[in-house]
Design an enzyme around this catalytic site. Structure first.
Site, PDB file in Angstrom:
ATOM      1  N   THR A  73     -14.912 -28.262  56.343  1.00  0.00           N
ATOM      2  CA  THR A  73     -14.225 -27.284  57.198  1.00  0.00           C
ATOM      3  C   THR A  73     -15.078 -26.021  57.247  1.00  0.00           C
ATOM      4  O   THR A  73     -15.836 -25.749  56.320  1.00  0.00           O
ATOM      5  CB  THR A  73     -12.814 -26.976  56.657  1.00  0.00           C
ATOM      6  OG1 THR A  73     -12.282 -25.848  57.388  1.00  0.00           O
ATOM      7  CG2 THR A  73     -12.786 -26.661  55.170  1.00  0.00           C
ATOM      8  N   GLY A  74     -14.936 -25.265  58.320  1.00  0.00           N
ATOM      9  CA  GLY A  74     -15.741 -24.052  58.473  1.00  0.00           C
ATOM     10  C   GLY A  74     -16.313 -24.003  59.877  1.00  0.00           C
ATOM     11  O   GLY A  74     -15.894 -24.774  60.754  1.00  0.00           O
ATOM     12  N   THR A 105      -8.863 -26.238  59.989  1.00  0.00           N
ATOM     13  CA  THR A 105      -9.034 -27.684  60.092  1.00  0.00           C
ATOM     14  C   THR A 105      -8.205 -28.297  58.977  1.00  0.00           C
ATOM     15  O   THR A 105      -7.816 -27.592  58.053  1.00  0.00           O
ATOM     16  CB  THR A 105     -10.535 -28.044  59.918  1.00  0.00           C
ATOM     17  OG1 THR A 105     -11.231 -27.666  61.091  1.00  0.00           O
ATOM     18  CG2 THR A 105     -10.788 -29.503  59.679  1.00  0.00           C
ATOM     19  N   GLY A 155     -17.318 -29.516  67.504  1.00  0.00           N
ATOM     20  CA  GLY A 155     -17.889 -29.051  66.240  1.00  0.00           C
ATOM     21  C   GLY A 155     -18.240 -30.207  65.325  1.00  0.00           C
ATOM     22  O   GLY A 155     -18.526 -31.328  65.756  1.00  0.00           O
ATOM     23  N   ASP A 156     -18.202 -29.926  64.032  1.00  0.00           N
ATOM     24  CA  ASP A 156     -18.580 -30.944  63.049  1.00  0.00           C
ATOM     25  C   ASP A 156     -17.492 -31.976  62.784  1.00  0.00           C
ATOM     26  O   ASP A 156     -17.771 -33.105  62.358  1.00  0.00           O
ATOM     27  CB  ASP A 156     -18.907 -30.262  61.703  1.00  0.00           C
ATOM     28  CG  ASP A 156     -17.689 -29.502  61.161  1.00  0.00           C
ATOM     29  OD1 ASP A 156     -17.130 -28.669  61.906  1.00  0.00           O
ATOM     30  OD2 ASP A 156     -17.271 -29.783  60.028  1.00  0.00           O
TER      31      ASP A 156
HETATM   32  N1  ASP Z   1     -15.039 -27.184  61.489  1.00  0.00           N
HETATM   33  C1  ASP Z   1     -14.104 -26.875  62.531  1.00  0.00           C
HETATM   34  C2  ASP Z   1     -14.841 -26.730  63.820  1.00  0.00           C
HETATM   35  O1  ASP Z   1     -15.915 -26.145  63.840  1.00  0.00           O
HETATM   36  C3  ASP Z   1     -13.302 -25.657  62.277  1.00  0.00           C
HETATM   37  C4  ASP Z   1     -12.802 -25.471  60.867  1.00  0.00           C
HETATM   38  O2  ASP Z   1     -13.029 -26.290  60.015  1.00  0.00           O
HETATM   39  O3  ASP Z   1     -12.169 -24.462  60.582  1.00  0.00           O
HETATM   40  O4  ASP Z   1     -14.345 -27.148  64.838  1.00  0.00           O
END
Ligand code: ASP
Length: 295
Positions: free
Chosen positions: A213-214, A163, A193-194
């Site tokens: 992110t995550g 992200t 997602g978030d």
């Molecule tokens: N948070 C992002 C998602 O779940 C992915 C990421 O941040 O790597 O879509």
């Protein structure tokens, strides 16, 4: 300790999905150039909202990260893009989810904020809005999308992710944050997602600006960015506020990272994954770019 003399500060991230042992020299070089451009804009007096939009749009367009051009297809072989932006002083916010084939989802998110009474548009409605408002479309999707730096074909079948995001304090004390992603690899068609969620993925108010992110599912269930803001507002130190949220993500079985900038110019960039591509600078500190190791 907070530095009360800081007049501007920013943090950028290119995702907490960095894998130990892979080479991120190209993204670090890019983050250095982008960080220098952000520093020039903030020294020049640009508004936080404009700087987060500028930074995230560049991170989307360059194809080096899992956002915009660097996004991977979902289970139906479509790239679906999520993005959000928030202005701290006004609490105005905009977002798009499952948007297909626009060059800069963050610009469309700002369009939702400024041109509609809504906070988020999704799917075909987001596409219709973006087209009608004249945002740039991807001319040839089959030729446009690239694999980002450090990502291999094998990752696409795995739960890998990435992200981009920015959190900024400007010279007038304004705070803003923005986040954009192509989402987790191999995600189901329609999965959100978030990242486009104001609260979990992106938050800005008068005290703090945050981009997460995550693994989005874990970030959402931990409360995410706004849970850090509420902890910070209640008097908890920034370092403890961000760590409590990350501990909760870890307890739920996920990994995550985030960038946070406060009204005092404090910067936090913690993660509990293997690495997070990141950059930061302020009027009181030099530009620092790194992927692994300590904050
Ligand atoms: N948070 C992002 C998602 O779940 C992915 C990421 O941040 O790597 O879509």
């Amino acid at each position: 300790m907070p530095n009360l003399n800081t007049s501007w500060a920013f943090a950028l991230h290119g995702g907490a999905g960095a894998v130990a042992g892979r080479d991120y020299a190209e993204t670090e070089k890019h983050l250095h150039e982008l960080g220098s451009a952000c520093r020039d804009r903030l020294e020049n007096g640009d508004a936080a909202l404009d700087v987060v939009e500028f930074a995230v749009a560049e991170l989307e367009s360059c194809g080096l990260y899992v956002a915009g051009r660097g996004s991977a297809p979902n289970s139906a072989n479509h790239v679906e893009l999520d993005a959000s932006i928030m202005d701290g002083a006004s609490r105005q916010a905009g977002a798009v989810a499952a948007l297909q084939d626009f060059v800069n989802p963050v610009k469309v998110a700002r369009g939702v904020m400024e041109k509609t009474p809504h906070v988020m548009l999704a799917g075909s409605g987001a596409v219709a809005f973006a087209r009608n408002a004249g945002f740039e479309e991807v001319a040839d999707p089959s030729a446009y999308y690239t694999l980002p730096v450090g990502v291999t074909q094998d990752d696409i079948t795995d739960i890998a992710h990435g992200t981009v995001g920015a959190a900024v304090l400007d010279q007038s004390g304004g705070l803003a944050a923005a986040t954009s992603t192509g989402g987790t690899f191999g995600k189901l068609h329609g999965r959100i997602g978030d990242t486009p969620l104001i609260g979990p993925g992106t938050w800005a108010d008068d005290d703090i600006a945050i981009s997460c992110t995550g693994i989005g599912e874990h970030i959402i269930r931990s409360g995410g960015a706004s849970s850090i803001a509420f902890r910070y507002k209640s008097g908890i130190e920034l370092h403890d506020a961000v760590q409590e949220m990350l501990d909760e993500v870890g307890r739920l079985g996920g990994d995550a990272g985030l960038i946070a900038v406060t009204r005092n110019g404090e910067i936090a960039m913690p993660y509990n994954s293997e690495g997070m591509k990141r950059a930061s600078a302020s009027s009181a500190s030099e530009l620092v770019v790194t992927t692994f190791g300590e904050e």
